[in-house]
Structure formats: structure tokens, C-alpha cells
Design an enzyme around this catalytic site. Structure first.
Site, PDB file in Angstrom:
ATOM      1  N   ASN A  47       0.844  -1.199   0.000  1.00 19.26           N
ATOM      2  CA  ASN A  47       0.000   0.000   0.000  1.00 19.26           C
ATOM      3  C   ASN A  47       0.877   1.245   0.000  1.00 19.26           C
ATOM      4  OD1 ASN A  47       0.594  -0.840   2.688  1.00 19.26           O
ATOM      5  ND2 ASN A  47      -1.114   0.299   3.535  1.00 19.26           N
ATOM      6  N   GLU A  49       0.235   5.177   0.673  1.00 14.60           N
ATOM      7  CA  GLU A  49      -0.762   6.145   1.145  1.00 14.60           C
ATOM      8  C   GLU A  49      -0.419   7.552   0.675  1.00 14.60           C
ATOM      9  OE1 GLU A  49      -1.126   5.434   5.376  1.00 14.60           O
ATOM     10  OE2 GLU A  49      -2.253   3.580   5.009  1.00 14.60           O
ATOM     11  N   CYS A  58      -4.105   0.404  -2.365  1.00 17.95           N
ATOM     12  CA  CYS A  58      -3.886  -0.800  -1.556  1.00 17.95           C
ATOM     13  C   CYS A  58      -2.828  -1.699  -2.201  1.00 17.95           C
ATOM     14  CB  CYS A  58      -5.175  -1.596  -1.435  1.00 17.95           C
ATOM     15  SG  CYS A  58      -6.466  -0.812  -0.472  1.00 17.95           S
ATOM     16  N   GLU A  60      -2.980  -4.883  -2.931  1.00 16.18           N
ATOM     17  CA  GLU A  60      -3.478  -5.806  -3.963  1.00 16.18           C
ATOM     18  C   GLU A  60      -3.565  -5.107  -5.311  1.00 16.18           C
ATOM     19  OE1 GLU A  60      -4.657  -5.162  -0.975  1.00 16.18           O
ATOM     20  OE2 GLU A  60      -5.896  -6.776  -0.175  1.00 16.18           O
ATOM     21  N   CYS A  91     -10.061  -5.210   0.762  1.00 16.88           N
ATOM     22  CA  CYS A  91     -11.196  -4.290   0.945  1.00 16.88           C
ATOM     23  C   CYS A  91     -12.184  -4.468  -0.205  1.00 16.88           C
ATOM     24  CB  CYS A  91     -10.697  -2.847   1.011  1.00 16.88           C
ATOM     25  SG  CYS A  91     -10.174  -2.174  -0.588  1.00 16.88           S
ATOM     26  N   CYS A  94     -10.848  -3.436  -3.652  1.00 16.17           N
ATOM     27  CA  CYS A  94      -9.889  -4.415  -4.193  1.00 16.17           C
ATOM     28  C   CYS A  94     -10.591  -5.692  -4.637  1.00 16.17           C
ATOM     29  CB  CYS A  94      -8.804  -4.738  -3.170  1.00 16.17           C
ATOM     30  SG  CYS A  94      -7.592  -3.414  -3.023  1.00 16.17           S
TER      31      CYS A  94
END
Ligand code: THU
Length: 130
Positions: A47, A49, A58, A60, A91, A94
Site C-alpha cells: 500500500n 498512502e 492498496c 493488492e 477491501c 480491491c
């Protein structure tokens, strides 16, 4: 070439290593993914940010974006691990993103005593089609 035997432990180890490279100064929740493509290549992601919360990405999706941009677009398994936690499931966003590549992709999630596997079709049975 597709591997004969999927090395789930290796994928988890690679996901943990990727998690340790995450840029997560805001949540401090460092996540890594290791995505096994059908051609045998493994793409990792973490990830990343941003000060603008919604602009982050993220682990993935980072892995998928790396893979597709390197010419891989069929996948077998995606391991997901948090550097400091267990049971880090993808999430909702994702799940939709991963579903694009078919319902059979195996999502391998690090657990306290190993890992668990569910297909993306199980995690998101009715992805958006439009
Ligand atoms: N995160 C991931 O990268 N993957 C997941 O599966 C769960 C959440 C990230 C997003 C955000 O940077 C941080 O973890 C906290 O939600």
C-alpha cells in the site's frame, strides 16, 4: 510457465516482505501482496498512502497494476499479509478490482498459524459488471 505446485508459503513470505516496504505513514497499517500470474511470474505490491486519503492505493491493486503493465493478465493466486497483523482481507474496492480477472483467483490470507484460502468469487459473489 504455470507452476505445477503452488508454493503458498513462499507467496505469503513475499507478501510479508512487500508489506515491510509499504508507505503507510498515516494508518501505520503496512500491507503487502504477492500475485502469482499464470505464466509463473510473481508480482508484489504494497500500500502507498497519500496526504489526500482517497488518493492512496492498496497492496493488492498495486500488484495487479504492476502485473498488467508488465504484460500479465491471468492470475492464479494472490497472497495478502499485513506486517503486524493477521487476517488482512482485501477491501471492497480491491475485491471488485481483483474480480475483473475471473472468479477463481485464490486469495491467500495470512493467519496466525499459516494461511487460509478463499476464491475471489467467494469473497465477492456478485461483482459489479458495469
Ligand atoms: N490496505 C491494503 O493495502 N490492503 C488490504 O487488504 C486492506 C487495507 C491498506 C489501505 C490503507 O493504506 C491501510 O491498509 C489501512 O486501511
Amino acid at each position: 510457465m504455470a507452476p505445477e505446485k503452488i508454493e503458498y508459503e513462499k507467496l505469503i513470505e513475499m507478501a510479508v516482505a512487500a508489506a515491510n516496504r509499504a508507505y503507510a505513514p498515516y494508518s501505520k497499517y503496512k500491507v503487502g501482496a504477492a500475485l502469482l500470474a499464470s505464466d509463473g511470474r510473481i508480482f508484489t505490491g504494497c500500500n502507498v498512502e497519500n496526504k489526500n486519503i482517497g488518493s492512496g492505493i492498496c497492496a493488492e491493486r498495486t500488484a495487479i497494476v504492476k502485473a498488467v503493465s508488465e504484460g500479465a493478465n491471468t492470475f492464479i493466486a494472490c497472497a495478502v499479509a499485513c506486517a503486524t497483523d493477521y487476517r488482512c482481507y482485501p477491501c471492497g474496492l480491491c475485491r471488485q478490482f481483483l474480480s475483473e480477472f475471473g472468479p477463481d483467483l485464490q486469495i491467500v490470507v495470512r493467519e496466525e498459524n499459516g494461511y487460509s484460502i478463499k476464491t475471489i468469487g467467494e469473497l465477492l459473489p456478485a461483482p459489479s459488471l458495469k
